[in-house]
Every structure is written in structure tokens, then in C-alpha cells.
Design a protein around this motif. Structure first.
Motif, PDB file in Angstrom:
ATOM      1  N   ASP A  10       0.811  -1.220   0.000  1.00  0.00           N
ATOM      2  CA  ASP A  10       0.000   0.000   0.000  1.00  0.00           C
ATOM      3  C   ASP A  10       0.844   1.270   0.000  1.00  0.00           C
ATOM      4  N   GLU A  56     -10.076   2.338   2.629  1.00  0.00           N
ATOM      5  CA  GLU A  56     -10.120   1.838   1.258  1.00  0.00           C
ATOM      6  C   GLU A  56     -11.559   1.725   0.786  1.00  0.00           C
ATOM      7  N   ILE A  61      -7.098   3.245  -2.093  1.00  0.00           N
ATOM      8  CA  ILE A  61      -6.778   3.798  -0.779  1.00  0.00           C
ATOM      9  C   ILE A  61      -7.036   5.295  -0.827  1.00  0.00           C
TER      10      ILE A  61
END
Length: 87
Positions: A10, A56, A61
Motif C-alpha cells: 500500500d 479503502e 486507498i
């Protein structure tokens, strides 16, 4: 909407959210955007003790939050804790 623990994969999305805060505001107390490697090391170091969370939606995200030890930013370089000992 999902709130979950952040994962190393991420970090690209997280860094793209964070960069404008460094470049366009004084909120972060950082002066330059960290490299991906530096940001990864920060993530790995902090997540040994504190969680990073991501928000998310639809596999994108949209935000993140994390806890960390205070006073690590360069802007705090001249800050000091006062200790006084008296007899």
C-alpha cells in the motif's frame, strides 16, 4: 468502506497521499518527500510498535492514519526536554 491494517504494498498509494502535505503545507513538519525506500523503512520501523491503518473504497486507498513516537521530524531539531535536578 473498509478500514484495515496497511500492508507494504500500500505504500505507493500512501506516499502519493502524503506527498502534497509535505510539498504544499506545513502540517507534516517534513521538508522533502521521502524516497520510496526511506518511506518503506519508516513503515517497517513504526509498525513494529504502532499500527498504520488505511481507508479503502472500491480497491482504492483514500486515506491513512498511524501512530508513532513524537518529535522525530526535522522541524523539531531544536526542541529539547528540560530536566532540572535540585538538591
Amino acid at each position: 468502506m473498509a478500514i484495515r491494517l496497511a500492508r507494504q504494498e500500500d505504500l505507493g498509494a500512501i506516499l502519493s497521499i502524503y506527498a502534497p502535505y509535505i510539498e504544499q503545507t506545513a502540517y507534516s513538519f517534513e521538508y522533502t518527500v521521502p524516497t520510496r525506500d526511506a518511506f518503506t523503512q519508516r513503515f517497517l520501523g513504526i509498525t513494529r510498535q504502532f499500527p498504520w491503518l488505511v481507508w479503502e473504497e472500491n480497491d482504492k486507498i483514500l486515506g491513512y492514519a498511524y501512530g508513532s513516537a513524537p518529535f522525530e521530524r526535522a522541524a523539531f531539531g531544536w526542541c529539547a526536554e528540560a530536566s532540572v535536578y535540585l538538591h
